[in-house]
Design a protein around this motif. Structure first.
Motif, PDB file in Angstrom:
ATOM      1  N   LEU A 164       0.828  -1.200   0.000  1.00  0.00           N
ATOM      2  CA  LEU A 164       0.000   0.000   0.000  1.00  0.00           C
ATOM      3  C   LEU A 164       0.869   1.259   0.000  1.00  0.00           C
ATOM      4  CD1 LEU A 164      -2.670  -1.116   2.624  1.00  0.00           C
ATOM      5  CD2 LEU A 164      -3.135  -0.538   0.242  1.00  0.00           C
ATOM      6  N   ARG A 165       0.491   2.205  -0.804  1.00  0.00           N
ATOM      7  CA  ARG A 165       1.187   3.481  -0.823  1.00  0.00           C
ATOM      8  C   ARG A 165       0.842   4.262   0.446  1.00  0.00           C
ATOM      9  NH1 ARG A 165      -0.399   4.964  -7.116  1.00  0.00           N
ATOM     10  NH2 ARG A 165       0.894   3.339  -8.100  1.00  0.00           N
ATOM     11  N   PRO A 166       1.843   4.902   1.051  1.00  0.00           N
ATOM     12  CA  PRO A 166       1.571   5.653   2.286  1.00  0.00           C
ATOM     13  C   PRO A 166       0.526   6.741   2.094  1.00  0.00           C
ATOM     14  CG  PRO A 166       3.937   5.407   1.924  1.00  0.00           C
ATOM     15  CD  PRO A 166       3.272   4.928   0.678  1.00  0.00           C
ATOM     16  N   ASP A 167       0.556   7.411   0.936  1.00  0.00           N
ATOM     17  CA  ASP A 167      -0.411   8.459   0.631  1.00  0.00           C
ATOM     18  C   ASP A 167      -1.041   8.149  -0.717  1.00  0.00           C
ATOM     19  OD1 ASP A 167       0.182  10.082   2.941  1.00  0.00           O
ATOM     20  OD2 ASP A 167       2.071  10.566   1.939  1.00  0.00           O
ATOM     21  N   GLY A 168      -2.333   8.276  -0.793  1.00  0.00           N
ATOM     22  CA  GLY A 168      -3.005   8.039  -2.062  1.00  0.00           C
ATOM     23  C   GLY A 168      -3.508   6.624  -2.192  1.00  0.00           C
ATOM     24  N   GLU A 169      -3.990   6.302  -3.380  1.00  0.00           N
ATOM     25  CA  GLU A 169      -4.634   5.017  -3.634  1.00  0.00           C
ATOM     26  C   GLU A 169      -3.678   4.075  -4.363  1.00  0.00           C
ATOM     27  OE1 GLU A 169      -8.211   6.004  -5.711  1.00  0.00           O
ATOM     28  OE2 GLU A 169      -9.225   6.703  -3.893  1.00  0.00           O
ATOM     29  N   THR A 170      -3.837   2.772  -4.086  1.00  0.00           N
ATOM     30  CA  THR A 170      -2.939   1.749  -4.631  1.00  0.00           C
ATOM     31  C   THR A 170      -3.703   0.862  -5.596  1.00  0.00           C
ATOM     32  OG1 THR A 170      -1.739   1.715  -2.524  1.00  0.00           O
ATOM     33  CG2 THR A 170      -1.366  -0.123  -4.045  1.00  0.00           C
ATOM     34  N   PRO A 171      -3.305   0.807  -6.891  1.00  0.00           N
ATOM     35  CA  PRO A 171      -3.940  -0.130  -7.830  1.00  0.00           C
ATOM     36  C   PRO A 171      -3.652  -1.569  -7.411  1.00  0.00           C
ATOM     37  CG  PRO A 171      -2.635   1.539  -8.983  1.00  0.00           C
ATOM     38  CD  PRO A 171      -2.266   1.636  -7.540  1.00  0.00           C
TER      39      PRO A 171
END
Length: 748
Positions: A164-171
């Motif tokens: 998971l990305r720390p900030d924002g959305e993860t594809p």
């Protein structure tokens, strides 16, 4: 949102729909298929019953293990197996970067087993046993990838990790606009323009109350009660597990998930269970072990050192606790191979079976009777012969595997899904006299050949299988001393006191509904001290009732305080009681501190401690025995407004349970929560480590509380690791209020 009642209903699912799974976890329907959040034990059984396919994308929640639910949310072994071997695809695991190594460790131990094998500690020193296995070579045999020409399977063949990305959305899904975002105590799934928010509270298992089974269960001298008889891929039946009874005491073998509730549903008192025996670390066999330890008092765990180390590595990864702290959850009793082990008066011989990870089966001998359990194993003479011919195992190892004791009085053998398990067709060829003594486990009923003469073990106490054991002159004495040893008041008594007890104690039996003692007959009935040996007794007083189970005790208060008895006792079930007359009770406890402790307990109870603990959010889950143990160390304590119960920066010396009033919990000199009746005001972590605490507690107005001294609390929590673990979690202690910080890793 829908739940498990919609299983296999056949209606079309809507994109963005949330399905709460019965065993825990939740599924969000997306254009890329079902996406599951949290993966508890046996989750594959929920998935297989729905009108959608088994998910290929799994999102791990913020905590991999939820001790308040007693559930791991990162048991990915069976979804990974199903996706790889059946659907021929990888499983996508979405997690935080810090969780990846932990999830890999859990999978590695479950799927591939330990990276190195050294059986030295499992066998007696200077012993060269017959058929010593080369477990690593056998494990590699089962690890061959059927889709890559027999190469050894690697983690990357089975799963793809997405961090998971720390900030924002993860594809998370190629070719689809499906992304994931982690929020506070929630997971957000976006599918194009559609957003779905899943609170982590929805991941809790849906607990069904146990059926009303008023009649208690009396364990046999020697026998087995089956808790479940199928395997991990059977969506309709519980996974295998059973209780081995020796001398009326139980050893739970491979406790299934939610085994505590299974025992409740069968009306088996948990106090009849003396320990757990773990045969191996596949999720359908070890899922209930950690749960059992966190929910109850410290319990004995029987297994080999090799399997124990593997289990601890999994548990460390799931809980994020240091291994040294997890050791405190168990009294580990190492099982040796090549020599007898003594459990509950029986002789137990263990052997390593033929499986994909280290796995033990065992033979049990008791009072001239014999029982054998194969555990998970491949018993297929033709396959075993070929494995020897191709150098996978030695001739001695082959001979030991083929020489199964089919002559034993009671035989439990698995018949799971080949090639890791024994084909039922092989067992169907056994002689009829063997099949009469044989019961199958780890078996789907649909896989048993028709007219084969094979029978699967039946679940439930009504189907308990027992072998005829003639009670010896020792049987009643052992049962009496066992009950005495379970009473915390007497655990430190010398052997001379045990001899006195055997001479003085009487056994009284009552049928369900019988009056044991009536308040209106107090002038003519003698006062007695009671210990429940089996069954349940109900104490009724002024419209209230307390139910006493096996090994609970009562009657001491009226004797010591010389009070007139105001309560009545009735047998809630058929019951056996150990009794001491008033005179014998005084004689038995003379020269000890028991009288002082019991008088203190009576005075604490007169302040309402029992009702407070029974209604407390923190302590209501404790058993009758645990609440009594806690009451022994409570000290009534009152204070005025703005009194510091504990100052921030000070080393804690005590903790408090609020009786009346409110207490402010402070961190960084700010109030993070206001505690009230039944809440715990203390820092268990700081108290155990004897280090300055970041927390403070100040009375908000006049407060009445119970004080618990530091050394007393440490002793109590050491005996009750489940409560200890919960008290380490400040968010849990503060009632889900403002977050006060993550659980300390210096826990126990």
């Amino acid at each position: 949102m829908s739940d498990s009642k919609g299983a296999a209903s056949g209606f079309a699912r809507k994109l963005g729909e949330i399905i709460q799974l019965k065993r825990g976890g939740a599924v969000v329907m997306t254009s890329a298929g079902p996406v599951q959040i949290g993966s508890p034990p046996e989750t594959i059984k929920d998935s297989m019953r729905y009108d959608f396919s088994v998910p290929s994308i799994y999102i791990l929640p913020s905590r991999l293990y939820r001790e308040e639910w007693g559930v791991s949310l990162a048991e990915l072994e069976f979804p990974v197996y199903f996706n790889f071997f059946v659907l021929k695809r990888k499983t996508v695991i979405v997690c935080e970067k810090s969780q990846r190594a932990r999830a890999e460790e859990v999978l590695r131990e479950s799927v591939f087993g330990p990276e190195t094998i050294d059986l030295t500690a499992d066998y007696p020193r200077d012993t060269v046993p017959f058929g010593l296995p080369d477990l690593k070579r056998e494990m590699d045999y089962f690890r061959r990838n059927p889709f890559k020409g027999g190469d050894l399977m690697q983690m990357e063949d089975l799963v793809t990790f997405v961090e998971l990305r720390p900030d924002g959305e993860t594809p998370v899904a190629k070719g689809h606009a499906v992304t994931v975002r982690r929020g506070k105590n929630a997971v957000g799934v976006r599918d194009g323009d559609r957003r779905t928010e899943v609170p982590e509270s929805l991941l809790a298992p849906q607990i069904e109350p146990p059926p009303d089974t008023p009649q208690s269960f009396e364990p046999p001298l020697f026998g087995v009660t089956c808790l479940g008889a199928s395997h991990g891929f059977d969506a309709t039946e519980p996974t295998s597990g059973f209780v081995l009874w020796v001398n009326h005491r139980g050893i739970m073998v491979d406790p299934p998930a939610n085994s505590t509730r299974v025992l409740e549903s069968f009306n088996i008192n948990p106090k009849h269970i003396q320990g757990l025996l773990l045969t191996h670390c596949h999720a359908d066999h070890d899922a209930g072990v950690l749960q059992k330890c966190f929910q109850e008092t410290k319990i004995t765990l029987y297994t080999t050192p090799t399997i124990f180390k593997s289990f601890i590595r999994k548990a460390v990864a799931l809980t994020d606790l240091p291994a040294v702290n997890l050791y405190d959850l168990f009294d580990f009793h190492p099982l040796s191979l090549g020599r007898p082990n003594r459990i509950g008066g029986a002789e137990v011989w263990c052997n390593y079976s033929l499986h994909s990870i280290p796995t033990i089966g065992f033979q049990v001998f008791f009072e001239g009777n014999s029982l054998v359990y194969s555990s998970d194993t491949l018993y297929d003479p033709e396959r075993i012969q070929k494995m020897h011919e191709t150098g996978v195992m030695s001739r001695d190892r082959m001979s030991s595997l083929l020489d199964f004791p089919w002559h034993f009085d009671m035989i439990f053998h698995e018949a799971g899904v080949p090639p890791l398990h024994t084909p039922a067709s092989v067992l169907a060829k056994l002689p009829d006299d063997v099949k009469k003594r044989l019961r199958l486990l780890h078996t789907d009923m649909r896989d048993i050949p028709p007219s084969s003469g094979l029978r699967r073990a039946d679940r439930g106490v009504e189907n308990t299988m027992s072998l005829p054991v003639r009670p010896s002159y020792r049987t009643e004495a052992v049962k009496t001393l066992d009950a005495l040893s379970r009473v915390d008041l007497f655990t430190d008594f010398p052997i001379e006191k045990a001899k006195e007890f055997l001479a003085m104690a009487k056994i009284e039996s009552y049928k369900s509904g019988d009056a044991v003692s009536l308040a209106e007959r107090r002038e003519i009935e003698p006062q007695k001290f009671y210990i429940v040996m089996s069954g349940q007794v109900e104490l009724r007083y002024e419209g209230r009732s307390i139910v006493y189970d096996a090994y609970d005790y009562f009657g001491q208060t009226t004797i010591l305080l010389k009070q007139a008895r105001r309560s009545s006792l009735y047998a809630k079930t058929d019951v056996q009681l150990l009794t001491l007359t008033e005179h014998d009770f005084h004689h038995f406890i003379r020269g000890t501190t028991v009288a002082t402790r019991l008088i203190r307990l009576a005075r604490v109870r007169s302040t309402g401690s029992w009702d407070l603990l029974s209604e407390s959010r923190i302590f209501s889950r404790l058993s009758t025995t645990q609440k009594t143990q806690l009451e022994h160390i409570l000290e009534p304590w009152d204070c005025g407004p703005r009194t510091h119960l504990q100052r921030p920066g000070a080393v804690p010396t005590a903790a408090f349970i609020v009786r009346r009033g409110q207490v402010n919990a402070l961190q960084a000199r700010k109030t993070v929560c206001r505690l009230s009746t039944g809440d715990f005001a203390g820092d268990a972590v700081g108290l155990f480590n004897q280090k300055p605490s970041k927390l403070g507690f100040v009375s908000h107005g006049v407060v009445e509380a119970y004080r618990v001294g530091g050394s007393d609390l440490k002793d109590f929590l050491n005996r009750n690791p489940g409560l200890h673990y919960r008290l380490m979690d400040h968010e849990y202690v503060f009632g889900g209020g403002k977050r006060s910080g993550a659980r300390s890793k210096h826990a126990f």
